[in-house]
Structures are given as C-alpha cells and as structure tokens.
Write a protein that holds these residues in place. Sequence first.
Motif, PDB file in Angstrom:
ATOM      1  N   THR A 115       0.818  -1.205   0.000  1.00 27.55           N
ATOM      2  CA  THR A 115       0.000   0.000   0.000  1.00 27.55           C
ATOM      3  C   THR A 115       0.849   1.251   0.000  1.00 27.55           C
ATOM      4  OG1 THR A 115      -1.673   1.211   1.262  1.00 27.55           O
ATOM      5  CG2 THR A 115      -0.115  -0.077   2.504  1.00 27.55           C
ATOM      6  N   MET A 116       0.247   2.370  -0.438  1.00 23.48           N
ATOM      7  CA  MET A 116       0.910   3.669  -0.351  1.00 23.48           C
ATOM      8  C   MET A 116       0.180   4.522   0.687  1.00 23.48           C
ATOM      9  SD  MET A 116       2.121   5.282  -3.930  1.00 23.48           S
ATOM     10  CE  MET A 116       3.718   4.927  -4.624  1.00 23.48           C
ATOM     11  N   ILE A 117       0.541   4.399   1.932  1.00 24.48           N
ATOM     12  CA  ILE A 117      -0.140   5.125   2.992  1.00 24.48           C
ATOM     13  C   ILE A 117       0.860   5.526   4.058  1.00 24.48           C
ATOM     14  CG2 ILE A 117      -2.219   3.742   2.642  1.00 24.48           C
ATOM     15  CD1 ILE A 117      -1.546   2.448   5.341  1.00 24.48           C
ATOM     16  N   ASN A 118       0.378   6.316   5.045  1.00 22.75           N
ATOM     17  CA  ASN A 118       1.188   6.625   6.218  1.00 22.75           C
ATOM     18  C   ASN A 118       0.609   5.958   7.469  1.00 22.75           C
ATOM     19  OD1 ASN A 118       3.153   8.302   5.029  1.00 22.75           O
ATOM     20  ND2 ASN A 118       1.664   9.940   4.849  1.00 22.75           N
ATOM     21  N   ARG A 119      -0.675   6.249   7.744  1.00 29.41           N
ATOM     22  CA  ARG A 119      -1.251   5.716   8.971  1.00 29.41           C
ATOM     23  C   ARG A 119      -2.605   5.041   8.773  1.00 29.41           C
ATOM     24  NH1 ARG A 119       0.174  10.857   9.878  1.00 29.41           N
ATOM     25  NH2 ARG A 119      -1.994  11.501   9.942  1.00 29.41           N
ATOM     26  N   GLY A 120      -3.225   5.214   7.630  1.00 29.04           N
ATOM     27  CA  GLY A 120      -4.604   4.775   7.444  1.00 29.04           C
ATOM     28  C   GLY A 120      -4.951   3.387   7.928  1.00 29.04           C
ATOM     29  N   PRO A 121      -4.212   2.324   7.531  1.00 31.49           N
ATOM     30  CA  PRO A 121      -4.604   0.965   7.908  1.00 31.49           C
ATOM     31  C   PRO A 121      -4.404   0.640   9.379  1.00 31.49           C
ATOM     32  CG  PRO A 121      -3.204   0.960   5.959  1.00 31.49           C
ATOM     33  CD  PRO A 121      -3.131   2.317   6.554  1.00 31.49           C
ATOM     34  N   GLU A 122      -3.613   1.428  10.099  1.00 31.39           N
ATOM     35  CA  GLU A 122      -3.308   1.082  11.490  1.00 31.39           C
ATOM     36  C   GLU A 122      -4.560   1.074  12.357  1.00 31.39           C
ATOM     37  OE1 GLU A 122      -0.376   4.035  12.260  1.00 31.39           O
ATOM     38  OE2 GLU A 122       1.294   2.749  11.624  1.00 31.39           O
ATOM     39  N   GLN A 123      -5.536   1.917  12.002  1.00 29.02           N
ATOM     40  CA  GLN A 123      -6.738   1.980  12.824  1.00 29.02           C
ATOM     41  C   GLN A 123      -7.583   0.710  12.699  1.00 29.02           C
ATOM     42  OE1 GLN A 123      -8.416   5.523  11.010  1.00 29.02           O
ATOM     43  NE2 GLN A 123     -10.076   4.325  10.142  1.00 29.02           N
ATOM     44  N   PHE A 124      -7.295  -0.107  11.661  1.00 30.43           N
ATOM     45  CA  PHE A 124      -7.989  -1.375  11.525  1.00 30.43           C
ATOM     46  C   PHE A 124      -7.243  -2.524  12.211  1.00 30.43           C
ATOM     47  CE2 PHE A 124      -9.322   0.989   7.683  1.00 30.43           C
ATOM     48  CZ  PHE A 124     -10.679   1.035   7.948  1.00 30.43           C
ATOM     49  N   GLY A 125      -6.030  -2.263  12.674  1.00 30.94           N
ATOM     50  CA  GLY A 125      -5.234  -3.319  13.305  1.00 30.94           C
ATOM     51  C   GLY A 125      -4.101  -3.820  12.441  1.00 30.94           C
ATOM     52  N   PHE A 126      -3.882  -3.194  11.301  1.00 34.71           N
ATOM     53  CA  PHE A 126      -2.767  -3.581  10.451  1.00 34.71           C
ATOM     54  C   PHE A 126      -1.449  -3.061  11.020  1.00 34.71           C
ATOM     55  CE2 PHE A 126      -6.098  -3.910   7.182  1.00 34.71           C
ATOM     56  CZ  PHE A 126      -5.728  -5.095   6.552  1.00 34.71           C
ATOM     57  N   LEU A 127      -0.396  -3.831  10.843  1.00 36.25           N
ATOM     58  CA  LEU A 127       0.957  -3.367  11.085  1.00 36.25           C
ATOM     59  C   LEU A 127       1.505  -2.830   9.770  1.00 36.25           C
ATOM     60  CD1 LEU A 127       2.232  -6.484  13.052  1.00 36.25           C
ATOM     61  CD2 LEU A 127       1.408  -4.349  14.048  1.00 36.25           C
ATOM     62  N   VAL A 128       2.159  -1.684   9.794  1.00 36.05           N
ATOM     63  CA  VAL A 128       2.709  -1.073   8.593  1.00 36.05           C
ATOM     64  C   VAL A 128       4.224  -1.223   8.621  1.00 36.05           C
ATOM     65  CG1 VAL A 128       2.898   1.017   7.214  1.00 36.05           C
ATOM     66  CG2 VAL A 128       0.799   0.567   8.502  1.00 36.05           C
ATOM     67  N   LYS A 129       4.774  -1.900   7.610  1.00 33.02           N
ATOM     68  CA  LYS A 129       6.204  -2.202   7.576  1.00 33.02           C
ATOM     69  C   LYS A 129       6.810  -1.703   6.253  1.00 33.02           C
ATOM     70  CE  LYS A 129       6.173  -4.838  11.364  1.00 33.02           C
ATOM     71  NZ  LYS A 129       7.036  -4.595  12.555  1.00 33.02           N
ATOM     72  N   ASP A 130       8.067  -1.284   6.325  1.00 31.93           N
ATOM     73  CA  ASP A 130       8.775  -0.885   5.110  1.00 31.93           C
ATOM     74  C   ASP A 130       9.041  -2.104   4.228  1.00 31.93           C
ATOM     75  OD1 ASP A 130       8.926   1.779   5.845  1.00 31.93           O
ATOM     76  OD2 ASP A 130      10.831   1.520   6.892  1.00 31.93           O
ATOM     77  N   LEU A 131       8.903  -1.908   2.922  1.00 33.57           N
ATOM     78  CA  LEU A 131       9.281  -2.964   1.988  1.00 33.57           C
ATOM     79  C   LEU A 131      10.810  -3.059   1.915  1.00 33.57           C
ATOM     80  CD1 LEU A 131       6.928  -2.447  -1.089  1.00 33.57           C
ATOM     81  CD2 LEU A 131       7.059  -4.485   0.315  1.00 33.57           C
ATOM     82  N   PRO A 132      11.358  -4.268   1.914  1.00 32.54           N
ATOM     83  CA  PRO A 132      12.812  -4.397   1.736  1.00 32.54           C
ATOM     84  C   PRO A 132      13.240  -3.762   0.419  1.00 32.54           C
ATOM     85  CG  PRO A 132      11.846  -6.495   2.388  1.00 32.54           C
ATOM     86  CD  PRO A 132      10.701  -5.581   2.077  1.00 32.54           C
ATOM     87  N   LYS A 133      14.353  -3.046   0.429  1.00 28.14           N
ATOM     88  CA  LYS A 133      14.828  -2.406  -0.791  1.00 28.14           C
ATOM     89  C   LYS A 133      15.155  -3.461  -1.838  1.00 28.14           C
ATOM     90  CE  LYS A 133      16.690   1.730   1.425  1.00 28.14           C
ATOM     91  NZ  LYS A 133      17.901   2.572   1.644  1.00 28.14           N
TER      92      LYS A 133
END
Length: 481
Positions: free
Chosen positions: A374-392
């Motif tokens: 996804t291309m987001i900053n915080r949006g999914p976190e409110q649903f319980g998602f963890l947001v992680k950087d993609l490996p380069k």
Amino acid sequence: MQNLLLLLFYITSFYAFIPSLISRLFGFRVFRKGKNVKDYALTFDDGPDPYYTPLLLDLLKKYDAKATFFVVGEHAERNPDLLKRMHNEGHLIGIHNYKHYTNWLMSPKLVRQQIERTDTIVFQITGSHTEYYRPPWGITNLFDFSKKHHHRIILWSGMFGDWKERIGVDRLTERMKKRLRGGEVMVLHDCGTTPGADKHAPKIMLLALENVLEMAKQEGLKSIRIDEMIELHNASKHANSVRKLQYRKEGLAAVRTGIKKVVVKLWLGWEKVFHLVTHLKTITPENPFLHYRIRPYQGKRVAMTDGKFLEKGDSIVELHFDNKKLYQLGTTSRTSVHLAIRMIRAMEKQLPDLAHLIAKDPDAAEVKALYGVTMINRGPEQFGFLVKDLPKGWFAASSAVYLRILMSVIHPQGQKRLKEGSQQMIPKMIIMPMDVLYERFGSIHKPERTAPREVTEERYEEEESGILAGNSDLSRTPPVA
C-alpha cells in the motif's frame, strides 16, 4: 512455476516492453521528429565501416549534406581516422553502444558502461564528448529514461529496411522519397556486419541515397545534424507558444483525457487477466471492493505482535483492491480527504465479511496473516494492520512505479497530488495477524450496525476539517494495493 512466470512477466513488462512501447508511441524522453522544421536529418547507425563509410562521407560532401553518425564503440576504436574525418567535415557523432547489444538484455550498469566507454573513445579521437545516444534497434529499458542518463535519446521517424540487399535500389529510393520532407529523421546503416544485416547492403543504400540527395537538392531540402534539428524544433515551438497557448491547453487536455481513458482500459483489462491467472476471490461479488487469494508468503522475515514472526513459506491472505472500484471512487471524490473517507468506510464493511469468509474456508486453516502492499502513512493502522517498510530491491522499486501511476489515475488531484505528497507516497507492507482479524472483525453474527451517514456538505466539511486538524488517524494518502 506460476509465481516464476508472473515474476518474469513483471520484469519484462516494467524493464523492457513498456518503456519501449511508450517511447515509440508517445515519444517519452526521446527525440524522433522535428516539427515546423524545413529541413530533414540523415542518421547512420552501426559504423564506421572501413570500406563503406568513406564512400558515404564522399557522397555527403558532394551534396553539402550534414549527418549524424551513431557509432558502435568497437568499430570507432578500430577506425579512428574515419571518426576524425566525420568530426572535421562537420558531422555529428553519437553513441550506439560499445557493442551492438540490445538494452533489454543488459543491466543498467552495463548499459552505462557501454555508453561511457564509447564516449571516452570518441573524446580521445576527436576532442569532443558526445551528447546523443541511440540504443541498438531503438530498444529502450526503464533506466534509459533516468535523469542520470546524460545523453539525449534519439530515435527516428523513417526506417527503410536498408540492411538487406534484396530491397534493391529502386524500392529503397521510393521508400526514402516518400519520407523526404521537413522534420523527418531518417535512419540508415553504413555498416553491414551487425547480426541480421547483409554485409554489402550499404552498397545498395549508397546508390539509393544519391538519388534521394539529388531529389532533395531540386526541392530545396537539406540534410542537417540532429542537434541543429532539435535547436530549430525548440525555437519553432517557442515562437508559436504565445499564439497557440489557448489551443494547446485545450488540445493537451483532450490528449490527456484520451490517454487516461486508454490507460484505464488497459489497466482494467490487465486486472481481468491478473484475476484469471491468480484465481482471486471477491469478498462481495455484488459490489466488489476487495479481492484476495491464499498463498505462501515469499518475502523476508517480518516481526508481528507478541513475539510472533511472519516467515517465508507461511500461508497468508493477499489483499488486492478492485481497480474499477478505485477508479470510480477517485473520479467521483472531490478531494483526497473525501476519497480517504469513502475508502475507510468501504474497508469497515469489507473486513468483517472477509473474516467471515476466511473462517469458513478450509484452505485458510493455516493462514497466519493478512498481507498487502500500500501507499499510505497511517490509514490501515486503525484497523489493526501493522505497517512495515518494503525491503529495498526490484519489487519495492517496481511497486513504487506502479502505485504512483495508479494514484495519478485514480486520485482526484492526479499528478498534483503526487508532486505535493512525494515524501508520503512510499509503498509499504500492511500485515494483520489472523488473531487480530478475528478479534476485531470475526463475529459470525455481527451486531446490528447503523447505516453509514450520508456525506452531506455539512458532514463532509466537518470530517475534512477534523482530519486536516489532526483529529483522526486517516492518512492524507488513502490505502492503495
């Protein structure tokens, strides 16, 4: 095997096929024809050749014609006197790689080395660096368009098949005469040692070229160098800019609309193919928004919650947004905030349905987490998602390109939003452990919920103000997968 074929398809499309298609059809970051230019440009590839190139230079001198030679580095290295003669007689020298290899089969580093090595050879012989580059067969790759590429890419508007002897002088002459007009960039070949060419085909080319040069002389046309054509082309564009400003704005808007429609059709067509190949399931077929498939995780180890990790090979539910739905939402939303609100509400409806489907799916017994890009900053976190950087790496880079194109198509503010929020437009992984999904959304008998409130003008302004003031966790960039 399916994943390997998909990977090869992605690599071929993003690295080679799509860049070449775009450069040929739309002239993206390449020069291929001059507009409002009286004279034409002769360009020659694959040389210099010790036998045919001197004859060609004699012919050009006879008709006072200037040309551009895209030389193969190893040929130039073996024929320094011919390179000096080209330079001294006022012709322009460009690069055609050190060896006549296609850019599709070379890494960006190897392409750069081919160009730099040839430029060094030209500089050592003539004292001048090169500024123009023509990839062999005109085949570009994704990195040829990089701003770090210091050479202007030159293609052509007329190609005549002169690398084969069987074309004959008469037929080649007729083909060239049909394109003899101002602004045309003609490509010919003064060397027949390239794979697929006939060794003595340049003999046919020279005979046909003399016929064309004679005709051009009678019609008052002159062959000029590519740099001269580009200069005249740019001057003409500048001179007409004021007079045609309004017309160009309207025309550009129409072209953009047309291109966008084509892109959307291709994009939606690609989604259908992707669905068939990957066997995606739809959460709510009557109103598609989210699709998913169960597959093994192929990435690097990722920390989740409570000391748990997502490991390569673990079963995951991979999420995909419905492209058609995204486009409908984007084109009917007034701002990015309005789009974000509508997507958040759609997600609120879809996740309980997804939990319900997965809970009943026997293939999902070993699923460890939901997963998406996804291309987001915080949006999914409110649903319980963890947001992680993609490996380069290649996947992260190609995902960024794809998602930026996606956002420019579906976002209400299009390219403007991409420019303003470039620091936030970074693809990331979103992961939700299955226990979190079931805990938050897994009730089979969902409690009765009130219907979503209609987005009236007052309510819309209230929600937009709250979000912009920082009173909500909604990201200014909506989730896009």
